[in-house]
Design a protein around this motif. Structure first.
Motif, PDB file in Angstrom:
ATOM      1  N   THR A  75      39.326  38.590  40.541  1.00 10.88           N
ATOM      2  CA  THR A  75      39.830  39.910  40.168  1.00 10.88           C
ATOM      3  C   THR A  75      38.889  40.642  39.220  1.00 10.88           C
ATOM      4  N   THR A  76      37.881  39.935  38.707  1.00 10.11           N
ATOM      5  CA  THR A  76      36.928  40.556  37.794  1.00 10.11           C
ATOM      6  C   THR A  76      35.505  40.197  38.206  1.00 10.11           C
ATOM      7  N   ASP A 136      43.919  35.256  48.606  1.00  7.31           N
ATOM      8  CA  ASP A 136      44.152  35.348  47.162  1.00  7.31           C
ATOM      9  C   ASP A 136      42.881  35.048  46.373  1.00  7.31           C
ATOM     10  N   ALA A 137      42.849  35.518  45.139  1.00  5.04           N
ATOM     11  CA  ALA A 137      41.755  35.179  44.232  1.00  5.04           C
ATOM     12  C   ALA A 137      41.848  33.707  43.846  1.00  5.04           C
ATOM     13  N   MET A 153      38.904  43.031  45.661  1.00 10.55           N
ATOM     14  CA  MET A 153      38.472  41.892  44.856  1.00 10.55           C
ATOM     15  C   MET A 153      36.957  41.812  44.838  1.00 10.55           C
TER      16      MET A 153
END
Length: 540
Positions: free
Chosen positions: A313-314, A294-295, A333
């Motif tokens: 995510t960015t 996960d992020a 990601m």
């Protein structure tokens, strides 16, 4: 004899290439570790003189022997298979992680130049280990030219090309060993070279890892490598080498690079044709290796040095970050890389300095001291500063020493200095727009030195999960090997699903180190003193 645990599940082999040795691990689809073995490299780190040569190497050199990688990996693999009591036919995929940037020049057929008689006594014909710091002048010039030209690729790397990276080492050879540079037909990362040896094929189709190229060679999926005009402005021969000596096809970790050749299958005790994954940087491999799919999870691989990886995510351009690469760690990601250049190395140095076999006798005395080690502060730049200053020439210091201070003060101060360095990294990421919600520690150091992790938790004021495996990168390599085998053979449709199944820790079973509020409050004040000391020592 067949291991009953693996009768109904596919098994993957992970090969984890560290600084001193290689580990081979066998993991099944449910995350059971079936076999593990490691083998030291016969020549280890080559830092004093070349094999069979008495001439001292220049300062800051750190080389390796490529034959060691093949020999040690083959021995470790056979030993792991024996340990697992497995039939080799159950192994469906092979994953490889490797120290980076470790790189070498070869001929067009993949022969390392250092194995040719004419270059055996030429240091720069040998693979340069990640910690080889001989390219100081070249790195400074590449940075100066990039900044003068306002090269856009700099934004992805916090504004700085690293001393340990691919192109500075190539330029070092061009300028200091031109005969080697002229003979080099292929320049590549050691991880890519090893995978090439496993699967064979011509140089034009060798697999280059987007992870290794993205973080260590300024490559991006949209722009490729830096422009020829930039390279030419640095040195015309660098532009020529970048154009003519980087053959291959870019692939992401987890993508198959090819099948194991008959020759290598026999040498490793494996079956011909097993899919081999594209290589990944060793520290980055720990992200799937601890099930961090996960992020927002900062994975801290703590060993000789420490690498701290984060998925988000960015994308954000953050000054001082060693790189942000789209899909560089896990697909879908943005992977951020940061690191500290001396962690285990710094502790080993202090232990030798104090004449100790271990720090066990000091741990209790050190933690009886108040935060701040009674005025002693440490800047742990014994091997330069990686994040955020990206300056390998910086050096560490102990300050505030008095006659009343003892070994326990130095020990606590070193732990605190390392923890303050990590806090600086965490703040840098968060302030730059990359959230951090969870910390996971892996590698050998957290298991061997829990005191150290406790200091980290106190300084950061955050819980730290110690992953149960001491082999995070190796497990991650096995996860990628499983993915390279394909969903039909492995049962997994994505890296995240494989990572969760093979390396995740169920809720309630995590080993959590929690911060002690009274010490955290004290460290909040001391952290400002650390940052002031960093400003003074860095000269800006």
């Amino acid at each position: 004899m067949m291991n009953s645990a693996a009768l109904d599940r596919p098994v993957a082999l992970g090969l984890d290439f560290g600084t001193e040795s290689v580990r081979a691990i066998l993991i099944d689809a449910a995350g059971n570790q079936l076999g593990l073995a490691s083998r030291d490299y016969a020549h280890g780190q080559i830092t004093q003189s070349l094999p069979n040569c008495d001439v001292p190497l220049p300062p800051r050199y750190a080389l390796q022997a490529p034959g060691d990688w093949i020999d040690s990996a083959a021995e470790a693999t056979r030993a792991a298979i024996r340990d697992a009591e497995l039939d080799a036919e159950t192994i469906v995929g092979i994953g490889v992680d490797f120290t980076s940037c470790t790189m070498l020049p070869t001929t067009l057929d993949g022969t390392p130049l250092c194995e040719l008689e004419k270059f055996r006594a030429t240091p720069l014909a040998w693979p340069k280990l990640w910690k080889h710091h001989g390219a100081l002048e070249q790195t400074e010039r590449m940075n100066a030219v990039a900044r003068e030209r306002d090269e856009p690729f700099l934004q992805r790397y916090g504004g700085t090309i690293g001393l340990e990276w691919f192109f500075p080492k190539m330029l070092e050879t061009i300028e200091n060993a031109p005969e080697v540079a002229s003979a080099a037909e292929v320049w590549l990362e050691a991880g890519d070279w090893f995978v090439w040896q496993l699967v064979g094929g011509p140089a034009a189709s060798l697999t280059r890892s987007t992870c290794q190229a993205g973080y260590k060679a300024m490559w991006s999926a949209t722009d490729g490598y830096p422009s020829s005009d930039y390279f030419a402005a640095v040195h015309p021969q660098l532009a020529t080498a970048a154009k003519e000596c980087l053959p291959g096809v870019m692939r992401s970790p987890g993508e198959p690079a090819g099948g194991l050749t008959a020759t290598m299958a026999e040498r490793f005790g494996l079956c011909q044709g097993i899919p081999v994954s594209t290589a990944i940087i060793d520290a980055h491999s720990a992200v799937p290796g601890v099930g961090a799919a996960d992020a927002g999870v900062l994975v801290m691989v703590m060993g000789t040095s420490s690498c701290h990886m984060l998925n988000a995510t960015t994308a954000a351009d953050i000054p001082g970050i060693a790189g942000v690469v789209d899909g560089g760690i896990l697909p879908g990601m943005f992977g951020y890389e940061t690191g500290q250049a001396a962690v285990g190395d710094a502790f080993a140095w202090l232990r030798r300095l104090l004449g100790l076999d271990s720090f066990d006798s000091l741990a209790e005395a050190a933690l009886r001291l108040p935060p701040g080690a009674e005025g002693v502060m440490c800047m742990d730049w014994m091997n330069g500063c990686r994040t955020p200053l990206m300056d390998g020439s910086l050096r560490g210091a102990f300050t505030g020493l008095g006659l009343a201070h003892g070994p326990e003060h130095l020990y606590l101060a070193l732990m605190e200095g390392s923890a303050f360095g990590l806090r600086w990294i965490v703040e840098l990421l968060r302030d730059g727009g990359a959230p951090i919600d969870r910390l996971v520690a892996t590698g050998g150091l957290p298991h061997h030195n829990r005191t150290f992790v406790e200091v980290y938790a106190d300084v950061l004021g955050m819980e730290i999960e110690i992953h149960p495996s001491t082999q995070g990168p190796a497990v991650g390599a096995a996860v990628l090997g499983m993915i390279a085998a394909g969903s039909e053979a492995s049962g997994f449709s994505s890296v995240s699903k494989a990572a969760t199944a093979m390396a995740g820790v169920p809720d309630g079973k995590q080993d959590i180190v929690r911060p002690r509020s009274e010490r955290t409050a004290a460290y909040d004040r001391l952290y400002n003193e650390y940052r002031n000391l960093a400003t003074i020592l860095a000269g800006h």
